[in-house]
Motif scaffolding. Structure first.
Motif, PDB file in Angstrom:
ATOM      1  N   UNK A 224       0.830  -1.194   0.000  1.00 50.85           N
ATOM      2  CA  UNK A 224       0.000   0.000   0.000  1.00 50.85           C
ATOM      3  C   UNK A 224       0.869   1.250   0.000  1.00 50.85           C
ATOM      4  N   UNK A 225       0.806   2.058  -1.013  1.00 47.94           N
ATOM      5  CA  UNK A 225       0.105   1.812  -2.266  1.00 47.94           C
ATOM      6  C   UNK A 225       0.787   0.668  -3.022  1.00 47.94           C
ATOM      7  N   UNK A 226       0.032  -0.038  -3.837  1.00 48.79           N
ATOM      8  CA  UNK A 226       0.581  -1.185  -4.548  1.00 48.79           C
ATOM      9  C   UNK A 226       0.592  -0.941  -6.054  1.00 48.79           C
ATOM     10  N   UNK A 227       1.666  -1.373  -6.673  1.00 46.16           N
ATOM     11  CA  UNK A 227       1.799  -1.210  -8.127  1.00 46.16           C
ATOM     12  C   UNK A 227       1.616  -2.558  -8.806  1.00 46.16           C
ATOM     13  N   UNK A 228       0.809  -2.592  -9.858  1.00 48.45           N
ATOM     14  CA  UNK A 228       0.640  -3.828 -10.621  1.00 48.45           C
ATOM     15  C   UNK A 228       0.858  -3.544 -12.098  1.00 48.45           C
ATOM     16  N   UNK A 229       1.519  -4.486 -12.761  1.00 48.45           N
ATOM     17  CA  UNK A 229       1.771  -4.332 -14.182  1.00 48.45           C
ATOM     18  C   UNK A 229       0.606  -4.948 -14.967  1.00 48.45           C
ATOM     19  N   UNK A 239      -4.617   1.928  -4.083  1.00 45.47           N
ATOM     20  CA  UNK A 239      -4.407   2.269  -2.672  1.00 45.47           C
ATOM     21  C   UNK A 239      -3.912   1.050  -1.893  1.00 45.47           C
ATOM     22  N   UNK A 240      -4.516  -0.091  -2.183  1.00 41.60           N
ATOM     23  CA  UNK A 240      -4.098  -1.331  -1.528  1.00 41.60           C
ATOM     24  C   UNK A 240      -4.128  -2.462  -2.548  1.00 41.60           C
ATOM     25  N   UNK A 241      -3.041  -3.257  -2.530  1.00 42.42           N
ATOM     26  CA  UNK A 241      -3.007  -4.470  -3.349  1.00 42.42           C
ATOM     27  C   UNK A 241      -2.740  -5.620  -2.381  1.00 42.42           C
ATOM     28  N   UNK A 242      -3.578  -6.657  -2.416  1.00 38.66           N
ATOM     29  CA  UNK A 242      -3.384  -7.792  -1.509  1.00 38.66           C
ATOM     30  C   UNK A 242      -3.415  -9.074  -2.319  1.00 38.66           C
ATOM     31  N   UNK A 253      -7.589  -5.833  -5.319  1.00 40.43           N
ATOM     32  CA  UNK A 253      -7.189  -4.417  -5.281  1.00 40.43           C
ATOM     33  C   UNK A 253      -8.291  -3.603  -4.607  1.00 40.43           C
ATOM     34  N   UNK A 254      -7.852  -2.573  -3.906  1.00 40.90           N
ATOM     35  CA  UNK A 254      -8.794  -1.696  -3.202  1.00 40.90           C
ATOM     36  C   UNK A 254      -8.406  -0.241  -3.457  1.00 40.90           C
ATOM     37  N   UNK A 255      -9.369   0.549  -3.845  1.00 35.89           N
ATOM     38  CA  UNK A 255      -9.166   1.998  -3.921  1.00 35.89           C
ATOM     39  C   UNK A 255     -10.133   2.666  -2.958  1.00 35.89           C
ATOM     40  N   UNK A 256      -9.725   3.804  -2.451  1.00 38.52           N
ATOM     41  CA  UNK A 256     -10.580   4.551  -1.523  1.00 38.52           C
ATOM     42  C   UNK A 256     -10.999   5.855  -2.178  1.00 38.52           C
ATOM     43  N   UNK A 257     -12.214   6.269  -1.905  1.00 43.35           N
ATOM     44  CA  UNK A 257     -12.672   7.570  -2.396  1.00 43.35           C
ATOM     45  C   UNK A 257     -13.508   8.215  -1.304  1.00 43.35           C
ATOM     46  N   UNK A 258     -13.209   9.468  -1.029  1.00 40.68           N
ATOM     47  CA  UNK A 258     -13.905  10.145   0.062  1.00 40.68           C
ATOM     48  C   UNK A 258     -14.540  11.429  -0.380  1.00 40.68           C
TER      49      UNK A 258
END
Ligand code: ZN
Ligand code: ZN
Ligand code: ZN
Length: 327
Positions: A224-229, A239-242, A253-258
């Motif tokens: 987090x933050x996570x990069x994926x090709x 925001x998060x890669x698990x 993958x998880x993204x946050x929006x507020x």
């Protein structure tokens, strides 16, 4: 929006004490953490002591937050400690440079402007008036009739006179007398919240920290933050890669929006879709705080993005847990 600092900072936001302190700042309950003088230990921070519970952990706690860029420190005072016993109950004495006695008399040098006569203040005193001992004229107004020409000290012990005394320090606890060279001097700071730490950025940090913690407890590896090709060769940031095991399979993958006090628009749904189209994770989540617009919800369904609406981190984690269990 996206946390960009090191892993250490995540640890901080997972810390209940940090959360408590930040909420005090963000609610306006405190604006500045000011030290309070205590003759035994020097300065203490009662607000922090009541937060962390243990006085011995206060300094480390404040340092951590300052280094992580959450708090900003400002020099408040310098404190002198006795080199013999460590007490902070230390007084400053001005001493005779010749015999080192602190029994010195400080007085002002007075100059009668009209006749130019200069002497110690007490030589001019006659009752409650100033009379020039040379020309017997009365001095009425400072900076008109007369002026203060400096300070002159006389030692009651060796009777010598001088203009600049030397300092020494007396420990009221053990009685030791120390020179400037010998005493220990420490900086004391007051602390304020860094300008860029807002309610929104903190909530984001808390949320990322809580989700990370949850996913790790579930046995996943988390970045987090996570990069994926992606298939295209481009790299995409979430925001998060698990993932379990290899990065190539079963990636979540998880993204946050507020949008505090409002609804999150479809924009983060579109942004997330563009990335997952290339990356093809097993599951993609968008956590919208507090709500996602109707349009956003429709698009998320179309794009197979799991939209989670949550008012706080607890709600977000409950929903995420359900979503992970579901096929
Ligand atoms: Zn001492
Ligand atoms: Zn005079
Ligand atoms: Zn002296």
């Amino acid at each position: 929006m996206r946390p960009s600092e090191g892993k250490e900072t995540f640890g901080l936001y997972e810390d209940r004490n940090v959360q408590m302190l930040l909420s005090k700042f963000l609610s306006g309950e405190i604006q500045t953490i000011e030290p309070v003088y205590d003759s035994e230990v020097g300065y203490r921070y009662p607000v922090i002591e009541s937060t962390v519970g243990e006085a011995s952990q206060v300094a480390a706690f404040l340092n951590k937050l300052e280094e992580a860029g959450i708090l900003e420190k400002k020099l408040y005072d310098k404190i002198i400690f006795c080199p013999e016993c460590g007490s902070a109950d230390v007084s400053t004495r001005y001493c005779c440079p010749f015999c080192k006695s602190f029994d010195i008399q400080k007085s002002s040098l007075i100059e009668h402007v009209k006749c130019g006569y200069m002497d110690l203040e007490n030589k001019f005193c006659e009752g409650d008036k100033y009379i020039c001992p040379k020309c017997n004229e009365e001095l009425r107004e400072i900076d008109v009739d007369y002026r203060k020409a400096g300070i002159w000290c006389t030692c009651n012990n060796c009777k010598k006179s001088f203009d600049i005394p030397v300092p020494s320090h007396f420990c009221r606890t053990c009685g030791a007398i120390s020179s400037f060279e010998e005493v220990i001097i420490k900086d004391v700071y007051s602390y304020t919240l860094k300008e860029n730490v807002t309610a929104e950025s903190s909530l984001n940090w808390f949320l990322v920290a809580a989700i990370r913690e949850f996913l790790m407890k579930e046995g996943l590896k988390v970045e987090s933050p996570g990069l994926l090709k992606g298939k295209s060769g481009a790299k995409h940031s979430f925001d998060i890669v698990a993932y379990r095991g290899g990065k190539s399979q079963k990636v979540i993958v998880v993204d946050l929006a507020m949008s505090p006090g409002d609804v999150v628009s479809e924009q983060p749904v579109i942004a997330l879709f563009a990335k997952i189209f290339d990356v093809s994770p097993e599951k993609a989540h968008l956590i919208a705080i507090p709500k996602l617009s109707e349009n956003g919800k429709r698009m998320a369904e179309l794009y197979k993005i799991r939209a989670i609406e949550a008012k706080n981190q607890e709600e977000a984690i409950v929903s995420l847990k359900e979503s992970l269990k579901a096929a």
